[in-house]
Design an enzyme around this catalytic site. Structure first.
Site, mmCIF file in Angstrom:
data_model
loop_
_atom_site.group_PDB
_atom_site.id
_atom_site.type_symbol
_atom_site.label_atom_id
_atom_site.label_comp_id
_atom_site.label_asym_id
_atom_site.label_seq_id
_atom_site.Cartn_x
_atom_site.Cartn_y
_atom_site.Cartn_z
ATOM 1 N N GLU A 1 0.855 -1.183 0.000
ATOM 2 C CA GLU A 1 0.000 0.000 0.000
ATOM 3 C C GLU A 1 0.896 1.239 0.000
ATOM 4 O O GLU A 1 1.986 1.226 0.606
ATOM 5 C CB GLU A 1 -0.861 -0.013 1.273
ATOM 6 C CG GLU A 1 -1.580 1.277 1.600
ATOM 7 C CD GLU A 1 -2.166 1.307 3.027
ATOM 8 O OE1 GLU A 1 -1.577 0.706 3.948
ATOM 9 O OE2 GLU A 1 -3.242 1.920 3.195
ATOM 10 N N ASN B 1 -6.830 6.380 -1.617
ATOM 11 C CA ASN B 1 -5.762 5.424 -1.308
ATOM 12 C C ASN B 1 -6.027 4.270 -2.272
ATOM 13 O O ASN B 1 -6.987 3.514 -2.075
ATOM 14 C CB ASN B 1 -5.864 4.980 0.156
ATOM 15 C CG ASN B 1 -4.699 4.108 0.571
ATOM 16 O OD1 ASN B 1 -4.001 3.545 -0.273
ATOM 17 N ND2 ASN B 1 -4.500 3.975 1.868
ATOM 18 N N LYS C 1 -9.444 2.353 -1.717
ATOM 19 C CA LYS C 1 -9.638 1.813 -0.366
ATOM 20 C C LYS C 1 -10.969 2.248 0.239
ATOM 21 O O LYS C 1 -11.301 3.439 0.272
ATOM 22 C CB LYS C 1 -8.491 2.261 0.528
ATOM 23 C CG LYS C 1 -8.465 1.617 1.920
ATOM 24 C CD LYS C 1 -7.178 2.014 2.637
ATOM 25 C CE LYS C 1 -7.039 1.375 4.003
ATOM 26 N NZ LYS C 1 -5.751 1.769 4.647
ATOM 27 N N GLU D 1 -5.927 8.839 7.638
ATOM 28 C CA GLU D 1 -6.458 8.396 6.342
ATOM 29 C C GLU D 1 -7.838 8.988 6.081
ATOM 30 O O GLU D 1 -8.176 9.278 4.931
ATOM 31 C CB GLU D 1 -6.497 6.870 6.275
ATOM 32 C CG GLU D 1 -5.099 6.256 6.269
ATOM 33 C CD GLU D 1 -5.126 4.782 5.941
ATOM 34 O OE1 GLU D 1 -4.677 3.990 6.784
ATOM 35 O OE2 GLU D 1 -5.596 4.417 4.854
ATOM 36 N N CYS E 1 -4.846 -2.908 2.905
ATOM 37 C CA CYS E 1 -4.565 -2.769 4.331
ATOM 38 C C CYS E 1 -5.712 -3.065 5.285
ATOM 39 O O CYS E 1 -6.048 -4.215 5.486
ATOM 40 C CB CYS E 1 -3.975 -1.385 4.594
ATOM 41 S SG CYS E 1 -3.048 -1.365 6.099
ATOM 42 N N ASN F 1 0.356 -0.976 5.376
ATOM 43 C CA ASN F 1 1.298 -0.225 6.214
ATOM 44 C C ASN F 1 0.689 -0.263 7.618
ATOM 45 O O ASN F 1 -0.307 0.433 7.858
ATOM 46 C CB ASN F 1 1.393 1.239 5.785
ATOM 47 C CG ASN F 1 2.136 1.485 4.483
ATOM 48 O OD1 ASN F 1 2.954 2.380 4.384
ATOM 49 N ND2 ASN F 1 1.854 0.716 3.445
HETATM 50 N N1 ING Z 1 -3.146 0.424 8.823
HETATM 51 C C1 ING Z 1 -3.553 -0.382 9.909
HETATM 52 C C2 ING Z 1 -4.156 -1.697 9.458
HETATM 53 O O1 ING Z 1 -5.347 -1.853 9.286
HETATM 54 C C3 ING Z 1 -4.932 -0.590 11.920
HETATM 55 C C4 ING Z 1 -4.449 0.333 10.857
HETATM 56 C C5 ING Z 1 -4.057 -1.477 12.564
HETATM 57 C C6 ING Z 1 -6.250 -0.587 12.251
HETATM 58 C C7 ING Z 1 -4.550 -2.354 13.534
HETATM 59 C C8 ING Z 1 -6.774 -1.457 13.220
HETATM 60 C C9 ING Z 1 -5.917 -2.319 13.877
HETATM 61 O O2 ING Z 1 -3.341 -2.608 9.350
HETATM 62 C C10 ING Z 1 -3.810 0.819 7.689
HETATM 63 N N2 ING Z 1 -3.113 1.590 6.836
HETATM 64 O O3 ING Z 1 -4.987 0.511 7.476
#
Ligand code: ING
Length: 300
Positions: free
Chosen positions: A46, A106, A123, A142, A168, A193
């Site tokens: 991503e 995104n 996204k 985001e 993601c 990411n």
């Molecule tokens: N990053 C993270 C992901 O979904 C996240 C944000 C991490 C949300 C863990 C909830 C729990 O892997 C992105 N860019 O979506």
């Protein structure tokens, strides 16, 4: 047996001051490495061309000027498409898209082995927040910098393989994969990411990797599909993101996984017939699913 030479190019950190040219050179180097392993399709992360800029507060127009692509390909990304043509290697690439009418997404694309863009995705599950949280160690903006995707979850015929894609956070939502499996996806590719630290509660770091892998494995198995996920990871200007790029079989088993948090290619000869067994006997949607009992999922 139908097989696909499937590879994932994990990308190590991209620093704020790294140029797109330097990143593109790293991506092309991994294309050559993947090709040498027999790959026919390669998954990039991503927002692969820049640092994960949603961690910073800035004005939208500054973000657009510094981190968004106005066209794909563009002069700076052309070498990726040239390498695709030369190596006869398809790829998935995530990047920040600014449309000609000024809408920010995104975005990811699927490009076939003749370097033709066969599909685009924007996204849909945007995590984080849109307000400034100055007390947090970093932001996750985001919802500020991107609009919710307007292209839906679709499946594209990529050199004879039914390929779906997402980005993601989408990978954490079962609906994402099911909607594509209902369109006969054989494989879902994605980039991510994922910050190691959760700004909302003191989450043990190992959980970031656990929940990431569970999301890939459960959905691969429950939809009878291959899942290939590429991290951009390591420490970007002091902000760490998890690696654990992985290729998961329709059995739910991890068949390849990255060891480092740097640029690293992992690859498998994916036997696409494995998915056929599961979709025919276990998750035979036509025979066993009862949508009349699932309505809440789309009504609420
Ligand atoms: N990053 C993270 C992901 O979904 C996240 C944000 C991490 C949300 C863990 C909830 C729990 O892997 C992105 N860019 O979506």
């Amino acid at each position: 047996k139908r097989t696909l030479g499937l590879a994932v190019a994990q990308l190590g950190p991209v620093q704020l001051n790294d140029t797109r040219e330097s990143v593109v050179a790293r991506l092309v180097a991994m294309m050559r490495e993947a090709k040498s392993r027999g790959a026919e399709f390669l998954v990039f992360p991503e927002l692969a061309l820049t640092t994960f800029f949603p961690r910073y507060w800035m004005a939208e127009d500054e973000a657009r000027r510094r981190f968004f692509e106005l066209s794909m390909p563009s002069p700076v990304t052309e070498p990726i498409f040239r390498a695709s043509l030369e190596l006869h290697l398809g790829f998935y690439l995530g990047y920040a898209e600014l449309t000609s009418d000024g809408r920010p997404f995104n975005t990811s694309i699927i490009v076939n082995r003749n370097a033709e863009i066969v599909g685009k995705y924007r996204k849909i599950h945007l995590p984080g927040h849109s307000d400034h949280m100055p007390a947090a160690p970093f932001q996750h903006l985001e919802k500020k910098y991107f609009s919710v995707g307007d292209l839906g979850f679709r499946v594209f015929d990529t050199d004879g393989v039914r390929m779906g894609m997402c980005i993601c956070n989408d990978r954490r939502w079962p609906e994402t994969y099911r909607v594509m499996a209902l369109q006969s996806a054989e494989i879902v590719v994605l980039g991510y990411n994922t910050p190691s630290v959760n700004i909302h509660w003191n989450e043990p770091t190992h959980l970031r990797t656990t929940t990431h892998l569970i999301s890939l494995q459960a959905n691969a198995y429950q939809n009878g599909i291959w899942v290939a996920a590429a991290a951009k990871c390591g420490s970007e200007d002091g902000h760490h993101m998890i690696g654990s790029s992985a290729i998961v079989a329709p059995t739910g088993e991890i068949v390849a996984r990255s060891l480092s948090e740097e640029d690293e290619v992992i690859s498998v000869k994916a036997d696409l017939s494995i998915g056929e067994y599961f979709r025919e006997h276990v998750f035979n949607f036509a025979k066993h699913r009862r949508p009349e009992h699932y309505r809440l999922i789309t009504e609420r």
